[in-house]
Design a protein around this motif. Structure first.
Motif, PDB file in Angstrom:
ATOM      1  N   GLY A 365       0.525  -1.078   0.331  1.00 13.00           N
ATOM      2  CA  GLY A 365       0.218   0.110   0.103  1.00 13.00           C
ATOM      3  C   GLY A 365       1.621   1.558   0.058  1.00 13.00           C
ATOM      4  O   GLY A 365       0.347   2.327  -0.489  1.00 13.00           O
ATOM      5  N   ILE A 366       1.646   0.986   0.451  1.00 10.55           N
ATOM      6  CA  ILE A 366       2.987   2.209   0.727  1.00 10.55           C
ATOM      7  C   ILE A 366       3.421   2.583  -0.434  1.00 10.55           C
ATOM      8  O   ILE A 366       3.263   4.142  -0.741  1.00 10.55           O
ATOM      9  N   CYS A 367       4.197   1.553  -0.692  1.00  9.41           N
ATOM     10  CA  CYS A 367       4.281   1.696  -2.420  1.00  9.41           C
ATOM     11  C   CYS A 367       3.647   2.256  -2.974  1.00  9.41           C
ATOM     12  O   CYS A 367       3.955   2.997  -4.782  1.00  9.41           O
ATOM     13  N   LEU A 368       2.712   1.780  -3.894  1.00 11.70           N
ATOM     14  CA  LEU A 368       2.106   1.737  -4.574  1.00 11.70           C
ATOM     15  C   LEU A 368       1.240   3.239  -4.857  1.00 11.70           C
ATOM     16  O   LEU A 368       0.829   4.399  -5.474  1.00 11.70           O
ATOM     17  N   MET A 369       1.197   3.964  -3.133  1.00 12.13           N
ATOM     18  CA  MET A 369       1.304   5.620  -2.745  1.00 12.13           C
ATOM     19  C   MET A 369       2.724   6.820  -3.585  1.00 12.13           C
ATOM     20  O   MET A 369       2.336   8.037  -4.031  1.00 12.13           O
ATOM     21  N   LEU A 370       3.503   5.811  -3.784  1.00 14.44           N
ATOM     22  CA  LEU A 370       4.854   6.300  -4.007  1.00 14.44           C
ATOM     23  C   LEU A 370       4.937   7.043  -5.166  1.00 14.44           C
ATOM     24  O   LEU A 370       5.180   7.780  -5.588  1.00 14.44           O
ATOM     25  N   ILE A 371       4.050   5.398  -6.261  1.00 15.17           N
ATOM     26  CA  ILE A 371       4.418   5.418  -7.353  1.00 15.17           C
ATOM     27  C   ILE A 371       3.863   6.793  -8.031  1.00 15.17           C
ATOM     28  O   ILE A 371       4.965   7.280  -9.708  1.00 15.17           O
ATOM     29  N   PRO A 372       2.637   6.888  -8.262  1.00 18.89           N
ATOM     30  CA  PRO A 372       2.495   8.577  -8.864  1.00 18.89           C
ATOM     31  C   PRO A 372       2.778   9.742  -8.573  1.00 18.89           C
ATOM     32  O   PRO A 372       2.792  10.631  -9.034  1.00 18.89           O
ATOM     33  N   LEU A 373       3.894   9.947  -7.383  1.00 24.00           N
ATOM     34  CA  LEU A 373       4.613  10.978  -7.042  1.00 24.00           C
ATOM     35  C   LEU A 373       5.690  11.157  -8.211  1.00 24.00           C
ATOM     36  O   LEU A 373       6.778  12.420  -7.939  1.00 24.00           O
ATOM     37  N   ALA A 374       5.740  10.090  -8.696  1.00 22.84           N
ATOM     38  CA  ALA A 374       7.602   9.980  -9.486  1.00 22.84           C
ATOM     39  C   ALA A 374       7.334  10.726 -10.621  1.00 22.84           C
ATOM     40  O   ALA A 374       6.048  11.271 -11.577  1.00 22.84           O
ATOM     41  N   THR A 375       9.033  11.627 -11.374  1.00 24.40           N
ATOM     42  CA  THR A 375       8.992  12.597 -11.554  1.00 24.40           C
ATOM     43  C   THR A 375       9.386  12.326 -13.184  1.00 24.40           C
ATOM     44  O   THR A 375       9.675  13.182 -13.970  1.00 24.40           O
TER      45      THR A 375
END
Length: 498
Positions: A365-375
């Motif tokens: 869950g934590i990793c899935l929430m971090l993916i869209p923050l990538a630029t």
């Protein structure tokens, strides 16, 4: 003398082959290879299909070409008064040129072209998601038939049938040039995967009756699956970029042929009937502990399944990622999944498989929430690696847990329970890609991943119930106590009425 030597050599070779056929380790190697090739085919298409379909639908503007510019050219209109206005030609030409410059600036052709391509890519996410999901949906339908079939004819025949079907699917992928043909190839792979996965896991559970050894063996077999997932995307992306679409699938078909020959020589597919009566599929589905373990597999894999069709397209859209980058982006997840499955095969038995799976769902869950923050592509490395490691924690803990639950609560025949485990795995890879296109279109890539992350957080506490599941005897005692209490209440009510 020569004849005697040949006879002795033949006898030694025959004895060696017989020892190999009885070896549990060789069975483990064959199952691991089958899972490796199946998942290589599963993931090799990930960087290939999105761009290949886009190029089919947009032959005039493929993704590997520069964005086409929209130019506005003025067609000179004959001026009937031109012969009377020869002296004003220069002023008219200058005015027209300035006017056209203003039009070009107002239209901003590059921005308009980028917007059109964005809409096309979002629309294509739906098509790609449905194609990727077709394999899991067909596998989902095949599993309830393959599981009981293994009880009647054994594991080796369905295992070999899985190789044949996978080989055909790979050949179709190599030469398919339309969406419908590729869709059929992907769906056909689902039948072969069902045969290989259910038979392979059932074979390992049968050959490794000790719970600790079974966990280690299944961790290694899932390592083969992880290696396939690891190699597939970069292999497909690089081969498609530098050789062509058919090349990776032709190589896979050659490897699959080698696996089929190994099965023929060592497993000798034949009908073998089970001696003990297997538990019914209905009884296993009705067991809440089996359902909870299977549900953990579903939710753990749903996130990565949603990323398969949507992440490459999101990278093309937001980062302008090239083909090889779209394939390599899944590399950290695959490497860490390989580490996670091999580490938590034995470690899950020590610390408690329920705890390993619970922690895995939280990390997912934590990793899935971090993916869209990538630029940029570099920003995806850590969350993808954490995602793969956590999925490995869940899969390597819950797959042997299913066999353990059958041992203590039902009869030790494993075809049907691993059909349920494979159904759980397929549900994640069916629901994920099928919904990803629609969800990206409706709520966006970011909110889609936030939603599945929240579902993982909510499901994790249910795994506490697997800490000490009741055994068959305890189950019988509980049922007897329930029946006794019901009878007591009934008699008490009758006495009060009298």
């Amino acid at each position: 003398m020569t004849v005697v030597n040949e006879w002795v050599a033949g006898t030694r070779f025959g004895g060696w082959v017989q020892r190999c056929r009885e070896s549990r380790r060789l069975v483990l190697v064959i199952v691991a290879i089958a899972l490796l090739l199946d998942n290589m085919l599963l993931t090799t298409v990930v960087p290939i299909i999105p761009e290949f379909l886009y190029d089919i639908n947009h032959p005039d503007a493929p993704l590997d070409k520069p964005s086409r510019a929209i130019t506005t050219k003025a067609t000179p209109t004959p001026n009937p008064c031109a012969k009377y206005m020869k002296n004003q030609d220069v002023n008219i030409t200058a005015t027209t040129s300035n006017y056209l410059d203003n039009i070009t600036t107002t239209l901003d052709p590059e921005a308009e072209e980028k917007e059109l391509r964005h809409k096309d890519l979002v629309q294509e996410t739906v098509q790609v998601g449905m194609m990727f999901a077709s394999k899991a949906f067909v596998q989902l339908l095949a599993n309830p038939f393959v599981g009981p079939l293994t009880h009647k004819i054994g594991y080796s025949v369905p295992m070999f049938a899985g190789f044949v079907i996978m080989f055909l699917s790979t050949i179709i992928f190599a030469f398919g040039r339309s969406y419908s043909v590729l869709f059929i190839a992907r769906a056909l792979q689902g039948v072969g995967s069902s045969c290989s996965s259910v038979s392979g896991m059932g074979m390992l559970a049968e050959r490794y009756p000790d719970d600790k050894e079974r966990g280690n063996a299944m961790g290694i077999a899932l390592g083969g699956l992880a290696l396939g997932v690891l190699i597939g995307p970069p292999f497909g992306g690089v081969m498609y970029e530098f050789v062509g679409k058919s090349a990776p699938f032709l190589i896979l078909s050659a490897l699959a042929l080698g696996d089929g020959l190994l099965q023929l020589l060592m497993l000798q597919p034949s009908v073998v009937r089970q001696e003990s009566d297997p538990p019914s599929l209905k009884a296993l589905i009705s067991d809440p502990y089996i359902v909870i373990a299977a549900g953990a597999i579903t939710f753990a894999n749903m996130g990565i399944a949603m990323l398969e069709p949507s992440l490459p397209i999101w990278m093309m859209d937001t980062m302008g990622a090239e083909r090889w980058k779209q394939g390599v982006t899944f590399l950290p997840a695959s490497i860490s999944y390989l580490i996670g499955t091999n580490l938590f095969g034995p470690l899950g038995h020590r610390m408690g498989r329920w705890l390993a799976a619970l922690l895995g769902l939280v990390i997912i869950g934590i990793c899935l929430m971090l993916i869209p923050l990538a630029t940029s592509m570099n920003h995806l490395i850590v969350p993808n690696a954490g995602l793969g490691f956590a999925i490995g924690m869940v899969d390597s803990s819950m797959m042997p847990e299913l066999g353990y639950l059958v041992d203590i609560r039902h009869t030790a025949v494993y075809g049907s329970v691993y059909a349920i485990g494979d159904v759980a795995f397929c549900l994640g890879f069916a629901i994920g890609p099928a919904l990803s296109g629609t969800l990206v279109k409706k709520i966006g890539f970011e909110w889609m991943l936030f939603g599945i992350a929240i579902l993982n957080f909510l499901y994790a506490p249910l795994l506490i119930s697997l800490k000490n599941p009741p055994t068959k005897e305890e189950k019988k005692m509980l049922l007897m106590e329930e029946k006794t209490s019901v009878r007591y209440v009934t008699y008490q009510n009758e006495d009060e009425e009298e």
